[in-house]
Motif scaffolding. Structure first.
Motif, mmCIF file in Angstrom:
data_model
loop_
_atom_site.group_PDB
_atom_site.id
_atom_site.type_symbol
_atom_site.label_atom_id
_atom_site.label_comp_id
_atom_site.label_asym_id
_atom_site.label_seq_id
_atom_site.Cartn_x
_atom_site.Cartn_y
_atom_site.Cartn_z
ATOM 1 N N GLY A 591 1.081 -1.089 0.205
ATOM 2 C CA GLY A 591 0.034 -0.002 0.124
ATOM 3 C C GLY A 591 1.033 1.317 -0.368
ATOM 4 N N GLY A 592 2.214 1.663 -0.427
ATOM 5 C CA GLY A 592 2.838 2.386 -0.371
ATOM 6 C C GLY A 592 3.396 2.329 -1.357
ATOM 7 N N ASN A 593 4.833 3.652 -1.812
ATOM 8 C CA ASN A 593 5.132 3.394 -3.158
ATOM 9 C C ASN A 593 7.234 3.963 -2.471
ATOM 10 O OD1 ASN A 593 6.360 6.439 -2.329
ATOM 11 N ND2 ASN A 593 3.454 6.718 -2.269
ATOM 12 N N ILE A 594 7.673 4.195 -3.481
ATOM 13 C CA ILE A 594 8.895 3.928 -3.115
ATOM 14 C C ILE A 594 9.504 4.839 -4.474
ATOM 15 C CG2 ILE A 594 9.387 2.167 -4.687
ATOM 16 C CD1 ILE A 594 11.985 1.213 -3.168
ATOM 17 N N LYS A 595 10.573 5.659 -3.798
ATOM 18 C CA LYS A 595 11.344 7.009 -5.422
ATOM 19 C C LYS A 595 12.566 7.216 -4.682
ATOM 20 C CE LYS A 595 6.868 9.077 -5.932
ATOM 21 N NZ LYS A 595 6.476 10.535 -5.556
ATOM 22 N N PHE A 596 13.230 7.651 -5.399
ATOM 23 C CA PHE A 596 15.099 7.759 -5.276
ATOM 24 C C PHE A 596 15.398 9.386 -5.305
ATOM 25 C CE2 PHE A 596 14.994 6.850 -9.425
ATOM 26 C CZ PHE A 596 16.162 7.323 -9.822
ATOM 27 N N ILE A 597 16.184 10.057 -4.778
ATOM 28 C CA ILE A 597 17.092 10.731 -5.036
ATOM 29 C C ILE A 597 18.091 11.040 -5.333
ATOM 30 C CG2 ILE A 597 17.469 14.008 -4.481
ATOM 31 C CD1 ILE A 597 15.114 13.557 -2.956
ATOM 32 N N SER A 598 18.612 11.779 -6.511
ATOM 33 C CA SER A 598 20.632 11.069 -6.559
ATOM 34 C C SER A 598 21.154 12.221 -7.263
ATOM 35 C CB SER A 598 20.648 9.857 -7.130
ATOM 36 O OG SER A 598 22.117 9.393 -7.421
ATOM 37 N N GLU A 599 21.740 13.299 -6.036
ATOM 38 C CA GLU A 599 22.342 14.490 -7.041
ATOM 39 C C GLU A 599 24.173 14.868 -5.971
ATOM 40 O OE1 GLU A 599 19.594 16.983 -6.713
ATOM 41 O OE2 GLU A 599 19.402 17.164 -4.388
ATOM 42 N N ASN A 600 24.617 14.970 -6.617
ATOM 43 C CA ASN A 600 26.167 15.498 -5.830
ATOM 44 C C ASN A 600 26.597 14.714 -5.096
ATOM 45 O OD1 ASN A 600 25.373 18.001 -6.460
ATOM 46 N ND2 ASN A 600 24.721 18.789 -5.511
ATOM 47 N N GLY A 601 26.736 13.837 -5.454
ATOM 48 C CA GLY A 601 27.585 12.320 -4.926
ATOM 49 C C GLY A 601 26.864 11.638 -3.250
ATOM 50 N N GLU A 602 25.130 12.208 -3.707
ATOM 51 C CA GLU A 602 24.578 11.442 -2.450
ATOM 52 C C GLU A 602 23.639 10.951 -3.679
ATOM 53 O OE1 GLU A 602 24.340 13.239 1.526
ATOM 54 O OE2 GLU A 602 21.921 13.871 1.407
ATOM 55 N N THR A 603 22.908 9.736 -2.548
ATOM 56 C CA THR A 603 21.751 9.306 -3.328
ATOM 57 C C THR A 603 20.810 8.387 -2.040
ATOM 58 O OG1 THR A 603 22.736 7.765 -5.283
ATOM 59 C CG2 THR A 603 21.083 7.086 -4.547
ATOM 60 N N THR A 604 19.779 8.786 -2.414
ATOM 61 C CA THR A 604 18.445 8.274 -1.383
ATOM 62 C C THR A 604 17.606 7.922 -1.518
ATOM 63 O OG1 THR A 604 18.888 10.512 -0.079
ATOM 64 C CG2 THR A 604 16.425 9.271 0.719
ATOM 65 N N PHE A 605 17.117 6.065 -1.429
ATOM 66 C CA PHE A 605 16.370 6.035 -1.438
ATOM 67 C C PHE A 605 15.392 6.357 -0.022
ATOM 68 C CE2 PHE A 605 18.526 4.401 -5.194
ATOM 69 C CZ PHE A 605 18.258 3.567 -5.995
ATOM 70 N N TYR A 606 13.611 6.067 -0.890
ATOM 71 C CA TYR A 606 12.642 6.270 0.520
ATOM 72 C C TYR A 606 11.863 5.515 -0.560
ATOM 73 C CZ TYR A 606 11.104 10.479 -2.110
ATOM 74 O OH TYR A 606 10.961 10.677 -3.438
ATOM 75 N N PHE A 607 11.087 4.845 0.729
ATOM 76 C CA PHE A 607 9.893 4.164 0.709
ATOM 77 C C PHE A 607 8.640 5.004 1.712
ATOM 78 C CE2 PHE A 607 12.231 1.126 3.136
ATOM 79 C CZ PHE A 607 10.560 1.106 4.629
ATOM 80 N N LYS A 813 18.153 17.242 -14.604
ATOM 81 C CA LYS A 813 18.590 18.495 -13.519
ATOM 82 C C LYS A 813 17.409 18.277 -12.322
ATOM 83 C CE LYS A 813 21.657 21.020 -15.503
ATOM 84 N NZ LYS A 813 22.164 22.639 -15.739
ATOM 85 N N TYR A 814 16.177 17.932 -13.203
ATOM 86 C CA TYR A 814 14.705 17.850 -11.732
ATOM 87 C C TYR A 814 14.910 16.015 -11.924
ATOM 88 C CZ TYR A 814 14.009 23.116 -12.079
ATOM 89 O OH TYR A 814 14.651 24.031 -12.686
ATOM 90 N N LYS A 815 15.190 15.143 -12.344
ATOM 91 C CA LYS A 815 14.389 13.678 -12.535
ATOM 92 C C LYS A 815 13.626 13.507 -12.639
ATOM 93 C CE LYS A 815 16.866 13.587 -8.076
ATOM 94 N NZ LYS A 815 18.305 15.238 -8.638
#
Length: 860
Positions: A591-607, A813-815
């Motif tokens: 019942g959820g969702n998962i996304k990510f952000i990757s920029e400037n040498g740092e990557t975050t996956f979150y759900f 750049k805005y992914k």
């Protein structure tokens, strides 16, 4: 009285002449009568109903006979003599009856499609004699003060002309009803002109054979009757009769052609379907037996009944041939509804196929039973593929995983030195073997997980748990793996008592994958941080690592199967490329969702997952309504959906469904089109007109899904998807997964397009699913990107201030996923930087909407 004049023409023979105007009218009447005759021949020959044939024969005989008699009568009125003339009522009516009988005989001969040359020749003689009899009976009806005698040679010639004209009429009648409709019209017109000349030729030859002499009592002065008014009256009445006959015939022809065209369209449509269709009328006579079923059948009878079907094929269940009473079409005709019954159809030529059969009675809106229909879905390839897949899964699961587990265990013992000290060179080789063995096992486990997800067989046991506990357990498990890469795991301050309804084991699988990926792709000496946040009724779990940024061109593929940044044979990071695809499917099922952000040498996956509270449970947003009249089908589907974590309500008819929809909110309605109290198409339209259910997602699950989709026509986009029975449960879960929860915010879409009409059409198409911002230029679009966050960009390439590809680097750049929708094709050089490229016009509205929603779902 001596009928024939054997000597010279008497000196006192009366001189006669014709009124040319009336002669012309008589020819017109003859042509009209001929055309009516030809048209009625066509109606008779094409009519299959025996009762209607009788009516056409009677009406045609009267119209044709009256026309010929009228022509004869006007021809006689056109004949002027210097004596007053009158006509005997008896002989006049008798000549009309003879004309009608002769016409009836002609139509009777021509009504059947099978005929022989002798039959036509004999018929022509009889009809010719009948017309000649009509003519001379009319002549006998002339009551005047003259004596009539006939010149034998011309008399015989008139009869021969009548016979020849009749023979020609029969041939022309047959020829004029062959070929295309345009050819028939032309042929009938020309034939009518020729027949009119022949009929008039016989009449005026017969009149030429007559010699009129006065009786002895004749006086020296005579008064002549003026026949013009009488002729026009007769011609008017006859024209009215013929016109009415032609009108009725033409209207009927249009009705027949319309019915024939509709039948031809229906038969063509049924023949082009992949499924076999058999239908019968209320007497059990087969009315439809489409081409897919005829591929393996020879010498098909022109007329068949249900009992005859076993002469061409047999149906088997559990290796037993079913009896006639159990035949699906027989049961459907008896009023039973057939739903997804599996059989093996065995043709007489030895070919057998696996089929799933659906069927039911055909009943009018007034409750009258017209017959029954069954649909045979060929699932042979599906069964074969399913068998191959099961064999493959079995091989992977047992024949590969079992020995690999033993090999890895043995290698682990050797590497660990449990058996004996190992030389350094040999130890390096054993470590390589052990590492690759672990990778193979991971690949096998991931493949099996993917297969379970796609087949809808991955079980979820929902429990109320504290998410902090699961995160701490996942971190503790992965600490040794992190130490191997010289990476630290750090849990930032947690939030106590964060309850979620999830399957703990599956969520641990998600956390383990995210943590192992973060560790694997981190720079040595750095740390992987885990953050927990709560926003309203949602908990967000973030896993962040420091290392290389995910390339912009790869970000759109990150959740696809077998996707890896480094696809070379020398890549340094292990993995199967299935992990992220698997955990995305798991999070969606939770019942959820998962996304990510990757920029400037740092990557975050979150759900994100819904937080449990007494007033909110994720299951409320996973509530489905099944509207299905078959209890077995409804129960089966309900069990499958409940095992996938849904709350299911069931309605047996449209009335119950509408009542439940008033009382509850549902994520979606799963609708069968065949219901006992209302058809599914009208129910969809009714729900769309109700404000409460106007936006309710509807998934059609029916044996008539394709037919229903065509009937709903332009409103088809109001249905999420159309699924045929037998149901592919994996596909159903995928469709349900695309439906956003009612409390979710609509995605924002930036549409960069300079054509106003295209902007408006797309805005209307997506009105219920997304918020659309439309811009016509690149500069205006860049300003919008700075002001607002977008979930998708739909991009045209030809813009007033430049080429659309110029904005692609900015969008990366805005992914933001990019859908190129343009009149020109996208250059391959830029294709790898966009999610999908479509040429305008390549998809209809429904296909375009589906593509957009699929992209939004992937990046949700």
């Amino acid at each position: 009285m001596n009928w024939f004049l054997t000597g010279p023409i008497p000196a006192n023979a009366l001189s006669t002449h014709y009124s040319l105007g009336l002669v012309a009218i008589s020819y017109v009447i003859a042509v009209l009568a001929s055309y009516v005759a030809l048209d009625f021949v066509g109606r008779l020959r094409s009519e299959e109903n025996v009762s209607l044939k009788k009516y056409w024969l009677i009406g045609g005989a009267f119209s044709m006979g009256a026309g010929i008699w009228s022509m004869h009568f006007i021809g006689m009125l056109a004949f002027n003599m210097p004596v007053p003339m009158g006509y005997s009522l008896f002989w006049t009516l008798a000549s009309l009856i003879v004309a009608i009988l002769a016409s009836a005989f002609a139509l009777f001969i021509l009504k059947n499609k099978n005929y022989s040359v002798p039959q036509l020749a004999f018929g022509g003689v009889i009809i010719g004699l009948g017309i000649a009899t009509m003519h001379y009976m009319g002549m006998a009806g002339m009551s005047c003060i003259v004596n009539i005698q006939y010149i034998p040679e011309i008399f015989i010639l008139s009869i021969l002309i009548a016979i020849i004209a009749s023979e020609a009429a029969l041939v022309l009648a047959l020829k004029s009803n062959e070929g295309s409709l345009h050819r028939q019209m032309n042929y009938k017109f020309i034939s009518a002109l020729i027949m009119g000349i022949a009929i008039c030729g016989m009449h005026y030859t017969g009149m030429a054979a007559a010699v009129f002499t006065p009786f002895d009592c004749v006086t020296s002065s005579y008064e002549t009757i003026q026949p013009d008014l009488m002729a026009f009256f007769i011609a008017g009445i006859t024209t009215l009769i013929i016109t009415l006959a032609l009108t009725v015939s033409t209207y009927y022809r249009q009705m027949v052609n319309t019915a024939r065209n509709e039948k031809e369209y229906l038969n063509t449509m049924l023949d082009n379907l992949e499924d076999g269709i058999i239908a019968c009328n209320s007497k059990g006579e087969i009315t439809i037996f489409n081409k897919p079923l005829q591929k393996n059948i020879y010498n098909l009878k022109p007329r068949m009944f249900i009992t005859d079907l076993q002469d061409y094929f047999t149906l088997m269940r559990d290796d037993n041939v079913i009896s006639y009473e159990e035949f699906p079409l027989k049961k459907a005709l008896a009023g039973k509804i057939i739903h997804s019954l599996e059989y093996v159809i065995q043709y007489k030529n030895g070919i057998s196929r696996n089929v799933v059969i659906d069927g039911q009675s055909i009943i009018t809106s007034l409750g009258r039973k017209l017959g029954a229909v069954i649909v045979l879905h060929d699932v042979t390839e599906l069964k074969r593929n399913e068998k191959l897949k099961n064999e493959f899964v079995s091989i992977v699961s047992h024949e590969l995983r079992t020995p690999l587990t033993s090999i890895r265990g043995a290698l682990g013992l050797l590497v660990g030195g449990a058996i004996a000290p190992i030389p350094e060179k040999a130890l390096n080789l054993l470590e390589i073997a052990n590492s690759n063995c672990s990778r193979l096992l991971l690949l096998i486990n991931d493949i099996l997980d993917i297969e379970k997800i796609e087949a809808g067989k991955m079980n979820f046991q929902f429990k109320m748990v504290d998410i902090n506990t699961l995160i701490e357990e996942a971190i503790k498990t992965n600490v040794p793996y992190a130490e191997k890469f010289n990476v630290k795991l750090k849990l930032n301050a947690n939030i106590p008592e964060l309850k979620v309804s999830v399957d703990p084991d599956r969520l641990l699988q998600v956390l383990a994958n995210l943590l192992s990926n973060a560790i694997k792709f981190s720079t040595k000496g750095k740390e992987v941080s885990i953050n927990i946040k709560k926003e309203k009724n949602v908990v967000r779990v973030e896993v962040t690592n420091q290392g290389e940024t995910i390339p912009a061109e790869f970000q759109s593929q990150i959740f696809q199967k077998f996707s890896q940044v480094d696809t070379t044979t020398t890549r340094t990071k292990g993995g199967t490329g299935l992990g992220l695809s698997i955990i995305k499917a798991i999070i969606n099922k939770l019942g959820g969702n998962i996304k990510f952000i990757s920029e400037n040498g740092e990557t975050t996956f979150y759900f994100e997952l819904p937080v449990f509270s007494p007033h909110f449970t994720p299951l409320e947003h996973r509530r489905l309504l099944i509207c299905e009249d078959d209890p077995d089908q409804a129960k089966y589907l309900g069990v499958l959906l409940e095992s996938a974590g849904f709350v299911v309500h069931t309605a047996r008819n449209a009335a119950d469904a509408k009542e439940l929809l008033l009382q509850n909110n549902y994520q979606a309605l799963l609708l069968d089109l065949i219901l006992p109290d209302q058809d599914g198409i009208s129910l969809i339209r009714e729900l769309r007109s109700n404000p409460k259910t106007s936006n309710l997602p509807i998934i059609v699950i029916s044996v008539l899904a394709k037919t229903g989709k065509s009937l709903l026509n332009g409103d088809a986009v109001s249905v999420v998807d159309w699924l045929e029975k037998p149901l592919d449960f994996n596909k159903l879960l995928a469709v349900i997964g695309k439906i956003r929860r009612s409390n979710e915010k609509k995605p924002n879409i930036l549409h960069i397009e300079d054509d106003t009409d295209t902007q408006q059409i797309l805005a209307m198409l997506l009105a219920d699913n997304a918020n659309i911002v439309s811009e016509k230029t690149l500069q205006a679009s860049i300003k919008q990107l700075k002001k607002e966050k977008f979930d998708l960009v739909i991009l045209d390439l030809a813009l007033p201030d430049g080429n659309g590809v110029e904005i692609i680097p900015i969008l990366s750049k805005y992914k933001i996923p990019i859908l190129v929708y343009s009149a020109s094709e996208l250059n391959q050089e830029y294709a790898k930087y966009v999610t999908k490229a479509l040429v305008k016009g390549s998809l209809n509205n429904e296909g375009l909407l589906k593509t957009i929603m699929e992209i939004l779902e992937v990046y949700a």
